[in-house]
Design a protein around this motif. Structure first.
Motif, PDB file in Angstrom:
ATOM      1  N   GLU A  79       0.854  -1.192   0.000  1.00 23.89           N
ATOM      2  CA  GLU A  79       0.000   0.000   0.000  1.00 23.89           C
ATOM      3  C   GLU A  79       0.895   1.249   0.000  1.00 23.89           C
ATOM      4  O   GLU A  79       1.519   1.584   1.001  1.00 23.89           O
ATOM      5  CB  GLU A  79      -0.908  -0.014   1.242  1.00 23.89           C
ATOM      6  CG  GLU A  79      -1.743   1.236   1.458  1.00 23.89           C
ATOM      7  CD  GLU A  79      -2.624   1.597   0.277  1.00 23.89           C
ATOM      8  OE1 GLU A  79      -2.216   2.524  -0.470  1.00 23.89           O
ATOM      9  OE2 GLU A  79      -3.689   0.965   0.100  1.00 23.89           O
ATOM     10  N   GLU A  80       0.935   1.924  -1.135  1.00 25.84           N
ATOM     11  CA  GLU A  80       1.783   3.113  -1.295  1.00 25.84           C
ATOM     12  C   GLU A  80       1.428   4.209  -0.289  1.00 25.84           C
ATOM     13  O   GLU A  80       2.303   4.957   0.171  1.00 25.84           O
ATOM     14  CB  GLU A  80       1.629   3.670  -2.716  1.00 25.84           C
ATOM     15  CG  GLU A  80       2.142   2.774  -3.817  1.00 25.84           C
ATOM     16  CD  GLU A  80       3.614   3.004  -4.118  1.00 25.84           C
ATOM     17  OE1 GLU A  80       4.134   4.067  -3.741  1.00 25.84           O
ATOM     18  OE2 GLU A  80       4.223   2.103  -4.729  1.00 25.84           O
ATOM     19  N   ARG A  81       0.149   4.309   0.060  1.00 21.15           N
ATOM     20  CA  ARG A  81      -0.296   5.433   0.884  1.00 21.15           C
ATOM     21  C   ARG A  81       0.193   5.370   2.324  1.00 21.15           C
ATOM     22  O   ARG A  81       0.105   6.367   3.042  1.00 21.15           O
ATOM     23  CB  ARG A  81      -1.825   5.534   0.845  1.00 21.15           C
ATOM     24  CG  ARG A  81      -2.374   5.941  -0.504  1.00 21.15           C
ATOM     25  CD  ARG A  81      -3.890   5.900  -0.529  1.00 21.15           C
ATOM     26  NE  ARG A  81      -4.397   4.536  -0.388  1.00 21.15           N
ATOM     27  CZ  ARG A  81      -5.691   4.224  -0.306  1.00 21.15           C
ATOM     28  NH1 ARG A  81      -6.608   5.193  -0.330  1.00 21.15           N
ATOM     29  NH2 ARG A  81      -6.068   2.970  -0.201  1.00 21.15           N
ATOM     30  N   ILE A  82       0.707   4.203   2.760  1.00 24.51           N
ATOM     31  CA  ILE A  82       1.272   4.147   4.103  1.00 24.51           C
ATOM     32  C   ILE A  82       2.801   4.115   4.052  1.00 24.51           C
ATOM     33  O   ILE A  82       3.464   3.811   5.039  1.00 24.51           O
ATOM     34  CB  ILE A  82       0.720   2.968   4.932  1.00 24.51           C
ATOM     35  CG1 ILE A  82       1.077   1.615   4.287  1.00 24.51           C
ATOM     36  CG2 ILE A  82      -0.776   3.113   5.142  1.00 24.51           C
ATOM     37  CD1 ILE A  82       0.827   0.430   5.216  1.00 24.51           C
ATOM     38  N   GLY A  83       3.345   4.444   2.866  1.00 26.45           N
ATOM     39  CA  GLY A  83       4.791   4.606   2.751  1.00 26.45           C
ATOM     40  C   GLY A  83       5.251   5.835   3.522  1.00 26.45           C
ATOM     41  O   GLY A  83       4.454   6.719   3.869  1.00 26.45           O
ATOM     42  N   GLU A  84       6.523   5.902   3.789  1.00 30.28           N
ATOM     43  CA  GLU A  84       7.105   6.985   4.577  1.00 30.28           C
ATOM     44  C   GLU A  84       6.755   8.354   3.999  1.00 30.28           C
ATOM     45  O   GLU A  84       6.434   8.488   2.812  1.00 30.28           O
ATOM     46  CB  GLU A  84       8.629   6.798   4.619  1.00 30.28           C
ATOM     47  CG  GLU A  84       9.392   7.841   5.398  1.00 30.28           C
ATOM     48  CD  GLU A  84       9.054   7.863   6.877  1.00 30.28           C
ATOM     49  OE1 GLU A  84       7.956   8.373   7.218  1.00 30.28           O
ATOM     50  OE2 GLU A  84       9.869   7.392   7.690  1.00 30.28           O
ATOM     51  N   CYS A  85       6.822   9.364   4.839  1.00 31.18           N
ATOM     52  CA  CYS A  85       6.662  10.735   4.363  1.00 31.18           C
ATOM     53  C   CYS A  85       7.696  11.003   3.267  1.00 31.18           C
ATOM     54  O   CYS A  85       8.844  10.558   3.353  1.00 31.18           O
ATOM     55  CB  CYS A  85       6.860  11.709   5.532  1.00 31.18           C
ATOM     56  SG  CYS A  85       6.566  13.432   5.102  1.00 31.18           S
ATOM     57  N   MET A 152      -0.907  -3.473   9.628  1.00 30.22           N
ATOM     58  CA  MET A 152      -0.208  -2.596   8.699  1.00 30.22           C
ATOM     59  C   MET A 152       1.197  -2.365   9.229  1.00 30.22           C
ATOM     60  O   MET A 152       1.375  -2.032  10.401  1.00 30.22           O
ATOM     61  CB  MET A 152      -0.913  -1.243   8.564  1.00 30.22           C
ATOM     62  CG  MET A 152      -2.109  -1.229   7.660  1.00 30.22           C
ATOM     63  SD  MET A 152      -2.747   0.470   7.462  1.00 30.22           S
ATOM     64  CE  MET A 152      -3.872   0.213   6.076  1.00 30.22           C
ATOM     65  N   CYS A 153       2.193  -2.521   8.371  1.00 30.51           N
ATOM     66  CA  CYS A 153       3.573  -2.226   8.735  1.00 30.51           C
ATOM     67  C   CYS A 153       3.978  -0.927   8.040  1.00 30.51           C
ATOM     68  O   CYS A 153       3.972  -0.845   6.808  1.00 30.51           O
ATOM     69  CB  CYS A 153       4.509  -3.354   8.332  1.00 30.51           C
ATOM     70  SG  CYS A 153       6.206  -3.106   8.898  1.00 30.51           S
ATOM     71  N   SER A 154       4.300   0.072   8.849  1.00 31.25           N
ATOM     72  CA  SER A 154       4.558   1.390   8.289  1.00 31.25           C
ATOM     73  C   SER A 154       5.712   2.064   9.036  1.00 31.25           C
ATOM     74  O   SER A 154       6.604   1.394   9.547  1.00 31.25           O
ATOM     75  CB  SER A 154       3.263   2.227   8.328  1.00 31.25           C
ATOM     76  OG  SER A 154       3.410   3.436   7.625  1.00 31.25           O
ATOM     77  N   HIS A 155       5.672   3.389   9.116  1.00 28.58           N
ATOM     78  CA  HIS A 155       6.803   4.196   9.557  1.00 28.58           C
ATOM     79  C   HIS A 155       6.397   5.109  10.717  1.00 28.58           C
ATOM     80  O   HIS A 155       5.212   5.369  10.929  1.00 28.58           O
ATOM     81  CB  HIS A 155       7.324   5.022   8.386  1.00 28.58           C
ATOM     82  CG  HIS A 155       7.627   4.196   7.180  1.00 28.58           C
ATOM     83  ND1 HIS A 155       8.880   3.694   6.909  1.00 28.58           N
ATOM     84  CD2 HIS A 155       6.815   3.741   6.183  1.00 28.58           C
ATOM     85  CE1 HIS A 155       8.842   2.986   5.788  1.00 28.58           C
ATOM     86  NE2 HIS A 155       7.598   3.002   5.333  1.00 28.58           N
ATOM     87  N   GLY A 156       7.404   5.620  11.419  1.00 32.61           N
ATOM     88  CA  GLY A 156       7.138   6.373  12.635  1.00 32.61           C
ATOM     89  C   GLY A 156       6.197   7.543  12.450  1.00 32.61           C
ATOM     90  O   GLY A 156       5.188   7.657  13.152  1.00 32.61           O
TER      91      GLY A 156
END
Length: 228
Positions: A79-85, A152-156
């Motif tokens: 899911e691109e939308r939960i990629g890092e800022c 979901m595995c994402s970023h800080g």
């Protein structure tokens, strides 16, 4: 509606080198991060995870790999939308250098007004991530039922912004939230409101011991490397 398990990726090579990785390719888990990922299946053993959704970045894909191997019937969706800022021109730079940039004061104190040169605004980051969660909530409920649990595995910064969204906090308050590498945050969504069930849970209370703080109590942009 479903319960969402948010996992921040394990500690990465960029974390330990003090770099703001952003979407820089080739940022992998370091040795500790790989160990954190290997422990994840055991930590989640009692949860009937129905779907795994991951940021497309390597450090997130590596974090969920042991869980997918432990549960052969589970598959990961990118899911691109939960990629890092998208930190733009700041990507790949040392955080120690960035602290003197005038924009850093805005990122810390007024993030809803912060837009990274050549990148995106923090408002846009939160909006796309929250939209992704709402879309996945509907999909998971439709396919697995209202009591389903998914991950979901994402970023800080993404996870912090989603917690702020769930709590009805203005984005300008999201820097008060902390999520360490491979920490687990759980949000149960209902028709009327979300409930924050866990926040940044690593199971390691040693990480709560006093340690050197960033200058003037600043939040670690990108989430930081966690406890030493």
């Amino acid at each position: 509606m479903p319960t969402l398990i948010l996992v921040r990726h394990g500690r990465s090579t960029a974390n330990t080198e003090g770099l703001l990785a952003g979407w820089t390719p080739g940022v992998a888990l370091d040795e500790r991060g790989a160990a954190q990922a290997a422990a994840l299946p055991g930590r989640l053993a009692e949860l009937p995870v129905s779907e795994v959704v991951t940021s497309p970045l390597q450090r997130c894909e590596e974090t969920v790999r042991p869980l997918l191997e432990a549960r052969p019937g589970l598959r990961a969706h990118t899911e691109e939308r939960i990629g890092e800022c998208h930190y733009g021109d700041w990507s790949g730079r040392k955080l120690a250098e960035l602290k003197d940039e005038p924009l850093m004061e805005v990122v810390q104190a007024h993030p809803s007004a912060a837009a990274f040169p050549g990148g995106e605004s923090m408002r846009a980051m939160q909006a796309r991530a929250a939209e992704a969660v709402r879309d996945w909530n509907a999909r998971v409920e439709r396919e697995h039922g209202a009591d389903a649990v998914y991950l979901m595995c994402s970023h800080g910064d993404i996870i912090k912004s989603l917690v702020a969204d769930a709590l009805g906090l203005h984005l300008d308050l999201f820097q008060r939230i902390a999520v360490e590498p491979c920490s687990i945050t759980a949000i149960r969504y209902t028709r009327l409101r979300p409930f924050l069930l866990r926040l940044g849970d690593t199971g390691d209370f040693a990480s709560l011991a006093p340690r050197e703080e960033p200058p003037a109590g600043d939040a670690p942009v990108g989430g930081g490397a966690g406890a030493p």
